[in-house]
Design a protein around this motif. Structure first.
Motif, PDB file in Angstrom:
ATOM      1  N   LYS A  42       0.834  -1.201   0.000  1.00 36.33           N
ATOM      2  CA  LYS A  42       0.000   0.000   0.000  1.00 36.33           C
ATOM      3  C   LYS A  42       0.870   1.253   0.000  1.00 36.33           C
ATOM      4  O   LYS A  42       0.476   2.284  -0.566  1.00 36.33           O
ATOM      5  N   ALA A  54      -6.609  10.035  -0.113  1.00 33.47           N
ATOM      6  CA  ALA A  54      -6.455  10.519   1.267  1.00 33.47           C
ATOM      7  C   ALA A  54      -4.994  10.870   1.543  1.00 33.47           C
ATOM      8  O   ALA A  54      -4.082  10.198   1.050  1.00 33.47           O
ATOM      9  N   VAL A 105      -6.930   6.083   9.888  1.00 35.44           N
ATOM     10  CA  VAL A 105      -7.004   4.786   9.218  1.00 35.44           C
ATOM     11  C   VAL A 105      -5.599   4.193   9.227  1.00 35.44           C
ATOM     12  O   VAL A 105      -4.651   4.824   8.774  1.00 35.44           O
ATOM     13  N   LYS A 139      -3.282   0.968   8.083  1.00 31.97           N
ATOM     14  CA  LYS A 139      -3.294  -0.168   7.154  1.00 31.97           C
ATOM     15  C   LYS A 139      -1.967  -0.905   7.198  1.00 31.97           C
ATOM     16  O   LYS A 139      -0.912  -0.262   7.250  1.00 31.97           O
ATOM     17  N   VAL A 167      -7.046  -3.381   7.595  1.00 28.42           N
ATOM     18  CA  VAL A 167      -7.369  -1.950   7.671  1.00 28.42           C
ATOM     19  C   VAL A 167      -8.189  -1.674   8.924  1.00 28.42           C
ATOM     20  O   VAL A 167      -9.206  -2.320   9.161  1.00 28.42           O
ATOM     21  N   VAL A 221     -10.161   1.412  10.865  1.00 28.50           N
ATOM     22  CA  VAL A 221     -10.693   2.772  10.718  1.00 28.50           C
ATOM     23  C   VAL A 221     -11.280   3.180  12.060  1.00 28.50           C
ATOM     24  O   VAL A 221     -12.120   2.461  12.615  1.00 28.50           O
ATOM     25  N   GLU A 262      -3.610   6.950   7.122  1.00 31.38           N
ATOM     26  CA  GLU A 262      -4.317   7.902   6.261  1.00 31.38           C
ATOM     27  C   GLU A 262      -5.320   8.695   7.075  1.00 31.38           C
ATOM     28  O   GLU A 262      -5.808   8.234   8.106  1.00 31.38           O
ATOM     29  N   GLU A 263      -5.671   9.866   6.545  1.00 35.46           N
ATOM     30  CA  GLU A 263      -6.815  10.574   7.110  1.00 35.46           C
ATOM     31  C   GLU A 263      -8.065   9.770   6.766  1.00 35.46           C
ATOM     32  O   GLU A 263      -8.105   9.067   5.752  1.00 35.46           O
ATOM     33  N   ARG A 264      -9.062   9.845   7.652  1.00 37.25           N
ATOM     34  CA  ARG A 264     -10.297   9.112   7.405  1.00 37.25           C
ATOM     35  C   ARG A 264     -11.180   9.910   6.448  1.00 37.25           C
ATOM     36  O   ARG A 264     -11.424  11.092   6.669  1.00 37.25           O
ATOM     37  N   MET A 265     -11.620   9.240   5.396  1.00 37.04           N
ATOM     38  CA  MET A 265     -12.547   9.879   4.463  1.00 37.04           C
ATOM     39  C   MET A 265     -13.958   9.395   4.804  1.00 37.04           C
ATOM     40  O   MET A 265     -14.143   8.324   5.372  1.00 37.04           O
ATOM     41  N   GLU A 320     -19.108   4.236  -0.782  1.00 36.23           N
ATOM     42  CA  GLU A 320     -17.997   3.646  -1.532  1.00 36.23           C
ATOM     43  C   GLU A 320     -18.467   3.110  -2.867  1.00 36.23           C
ATOM     44  O   GLU A 320     -19.633   2.765  -3.047  1.00 36.23           O
ATOM     45  N   LYS A 337     -18.630  -4.628   3.287  1.00 36.63           N
ATOM     46  CA  LYS A 337     -17.414  -5.219   3.851  1.00 36.63           C
ATOM     47  C   LYS A 337     -17.592  -5.794   5.253  1.00 36.63           C
ATOM     48  O   LYS A 337     -16.926  -6.750   5.616  1.00 36.63           O
ATOM     49  N   ASN A 350     -14.409  -6.071   9.681  1.00 32.57           N
ATOM     50  CA  ASN A 350     -14.306  -6.121   8.229  1.00 32.57           C
ATOM     51  C   ASN A 350     -14.085  -7.553   7.761  1.00 32.57           C
ATOM     52  O   ASN A 350     -13.471  -8.360   8.460  1.00 32.57           O
ATOM     53  N   MET A 369     -14.079   6.453  -2.722  1.00 37.96           N
ATOM     54  CA  MET A 369     -15.047   6.983  -1.782  1.00 37.96           C
ATOM     55  C   MET A 369     -15.584   8.282  -2.357  1.00 37.96           C
ATOM     56  O   MET A 369     -14.804   9.126  -2.813  1.00 37.96           O
ATOM     57  N   VAL A 416      -9.541   5.060  -2.536  1.00 36.58           N
ATOM     58  CA  VAL A 416      -9.259   4.374  -1.271  1.00 36.58           C
ATOM     59  C   VAL A 416      -8.112   3.393  -1.496  1.00 36.58           C
ATOM     60  O   VAL A 416      -7.160   3.330  -0.725  1.00 36.58           O
ATOM     61  N   GLU A 417      -8.206   2.619  -2.568  1.00 38.78           N
ATOM     62  CA  GLU A 417      -7.180   1.607  -2.821  1.00 38.78           C
ATOM     63  C   GLU A 417      -7.259   1.164  -4.268  1.00 38.78           C
ATOM     64  O   GLU A 417      -8.268   1.368  -4.947  1.00 38.78           O
TER      65      GLU A 417
HETATM   66  P1  AMP Z   1      -8.782  -1.125   1.698  1.00 40.64           P
HETATM   67  O1  AMP Z   1      -8.319  -2.522   1.960  1.00 40.64           O
HETATM   68  O2  AMP Z   1      -7.697  -0.112   1.578  1.00 40.64           O
HETATM   69  O3  AMP Z   1      -9.810  -1.045   0.607  1.00 40.64           O
HETATM   70  O4  AMP Z   1      -9.668  -0.732   2.936  1.00 40.64           O
HETATM   71  C1  AMP Z   1     -10.777  -1.520   3.329  1.00 40.64           C
HETATM   72  C2  AMP Z   1     -11.908  -0.625   3.744  1.00 40.64           C
HETATM   73  O5  AMP Z   1     -11.487   0.263   4.782  1.00 40.64           O
HETATM   74  C3  AMP Z   1     -12.410   0.303   2.637  1.00 40.64           C
HETATM   75  O6  AMP Z   1     -13.331  -0.313   1.781  1.00 40.64           O
HETATM   76  C4  AMP Z   1     -13.030   1.401   3.446  1.00 40.64           C
HETATM   77  O7  AMP Z   1     -14.305   1.016   3.920  1.00 40.64           O
HETATM   78  C5  AMP Z   1     -12.111   1.525   4.639  1.00 40.64           C
HETATM   79  N1  AMP Z   1     -11.092   2.556   4.392  1.00 40.64           N
HETATM   80  C6  AMP Z   1      -9.868   2.393   3.853  1.00 40.64           C
HETATM   81  N2  AMP Z   1      -9.207   3.568   3.751  1.00 40.64           N
HETATM   82  C7  AMP Z   1     -10.041   4.506   4.263  1.00 40.64           C
HETATM   83  C8  AMP Z   1      -9.943   5.924   4.476  1.00 40.64           C
HETATM   84  N3  AMP Z   1      -8.828   6.604   4.160  1.00 40.64           N
HETATM   85  N4  AMP Z   1     -11.001   6.548   5.038  1.00 40.64           N
HETATM   86  C9  AMP Z   1     -12.115   5.854   5.393  1.00 40.64           C
HETATM   87  N5  AMP Z   1     -12.269   4.527   5.226  1.00 40.64           N
HETATM   88  C10 AMP Z   1     -11.249   3.851   4.680  1.00 40.64           C
END
Ligand code: AMP
Length: 411
Positions: free
Chosen positions: A87, A102, A129, A131, A141, A143, A173-176, A180, A202, A212, A261, A270-271
């Protein structure tokens, strides 16, 4: 055309069904519920096209090994699969490409990581957040809006206790905030085309509660996501990313799955994943009206020509999980009711964590997400009703699923 699908879950079952409309399909290793499954390793299979489903073999360089044998492969090499495998590297590429995402930092030292928390907005609209840098099966992850919990999670991950080596580096990361959206883009190294958007669920419990998971359900299309938004994702997210990878000498032929997001400031990344989503594939691929084998073969050859088209019908997939999922799923429970589901119109079961039972023609649970019941219908509500009619007929001790998949589309 003969196509070899690599993998063993619901995504690979969906790939096999949809590729099977126009091609002969073999799945390795597959599972006891996927017709055409074989234990022969991909390197020993003779096929015109290889489609690699899961992230781990991509990160481990399976596409490179097959290409070295002269095979046509849909799936990035280990260099491109780092988009998912690290990541921290993905965020660096994305920042260089100017893709909205983010704010972040990456750390292997707990004090530095905790100091970075102070630079992020706290409070109910802010948050943190944490990760794992490496692969963690969708579970790495955390949050939170709770600063103390964020610190504890950083220490757990960096100590290697929570996720082993995958967590010895963390991205913070900052929380967004916002709904989604997943867009699956099929890439040929230079350009990309998008498949229909989907939205997944999720968390394990109804109302987005509990831990999750890899994904408890999904639906497509997403009513408020129009073609213009999908085109915007291609133009401002996927294409600049492909260009940046190309600048770095990476010929990315495979799926670039953008998890976004829809924030108050517009869509943000987000990813990225390096493969079709699971369960997104289970609702996006069955809606295709164009030839999937042809599309993936073109992308694998570096010469995308066709544009995918999708039916107006909706598709809803509900994951049925084993007792104890996601923490520690129980295996070996006999699955009942599958014959009754076969008689239902517009319902298909896609198998993931299953194995052959002792009695002939029976299946037992062998993983966390055991199977997906997919309903198809003219509307999301209709597709949802069909999916849950199928779910109601299937059972095993401890089976659980969410009851609110696609109940209230959020975008
Ligand atoms: P990821 O594996 O990076 O997709 O993260 C899994 C889940 O975590 C995402 O689908 C989001 O619901 C949540 N998430 C990841 N990054 C953020 C972020 N910066 N702000 C808020 N929620 C996040």
């Amino acid at each position: 055309m003969k196509v070899c699908v690599v993998g063993s879950g619901g995504r690979e079952h969906a790939l096999a069904v949809v590729l099977g409309r126009t091609a002969d399909v073999v799945v390795t290793p597959g599972n006891a519920g996927i017709p055409g499954s074989t234990s022969t390793p991909p390197e020993e299979i003779d096929a015109d096209l290889f489609v690699i489903g899961p992230e781990q073999p991509l990160v481990d360089g399976l596409a490179d090994r097959l290409r070295a044998q002269g095979r046509l492969v849909f799936g990035p090499g280990a260099d491109g699969a780092r988009m998912e495998g690290s990541k921290a590297w993905m965020k660096e590429v994305v920042a260089a490409a100017g893709v909205p995402t983010a704010r972040y930092g990456d750390f292997d030292d707990a004090d530095d990581a905790i100091a970075f928390l102070d630079t992020l907005p706290g409070g109910p609209d802010g948050g943190y957040v944490i990760k794992t840098d490496g692969l963690a099966a969708g579970k790495g992850v955390f949050v939170t809006t709770d600063r103390a919990a964020a610190e504890a999670d950083i220490r757990d991950k960096l100590a290697g206790t929570a996720f082993g080596d995958a967590g010895r580096r963390v991205v913070i990361e900052e929380r967004m905030v916002g709904p989604e959206l997943s867009v699956l883009a099929v890439c040929d190294g230079k350009r990309a085309v998008a498949l229909a958007p989907a939205q997944d669920f999720k968390r394990v419990g109804d109302g987005d509660t509990g831990p999750n998971t890899g994904g408890m359900g999904c639906y497509s299309p997403v009513p408020a996501v129009d073609d213009a938004l999908v085109q915007d994702v291609l133009d401002r997210f996927v294409q600049p990313t492909l260009d940046e990878l190309d600048r770095r000498g990476i010929d990315y032929r495979g799926t670039l799955y953008a998890g976004l997001m829809l924030t108050a400031e517009g869509p943000k990344l987000v990813e990225y994943n390096a493969r079709f989503g699971d369960p997104e594939a289970q609702v996006v691929l069955p809606r295709l009206t164009s030839d999937l084998a042809q599309l993936l073969a073109e992308a694998a050859a570096g010469e995308l020509r066709s544009e995918p088209t999708s039916s107006d019908e909706a598709c809803v997939a509900v994951a049925c999980a084993a007792e104890g999922y996601p923490a520690s799923p129980r295996t070996g429970d006999v699955i009942e009711g599958l014959d009754e589901v076969r008689d239902l119109d517009g319902v298909e079961v896609l198998f993931a964590g299953v194995a052959a039972g002792e009695a002939p023609d029976t299946l037992v649970t062998a993983g966390g997400r055991v199977l997906y019941v997919c309903g198809t219908g003219p509307t999301i509500a209709g597709a949802r009703t069909r999916a849950y009619e199928g779910v109601a007929r299937i059972s095993w001790p401890g089976m659980h699923c969410r009851s609110d998949i696609a109940a209230a589309p959020t975008t």
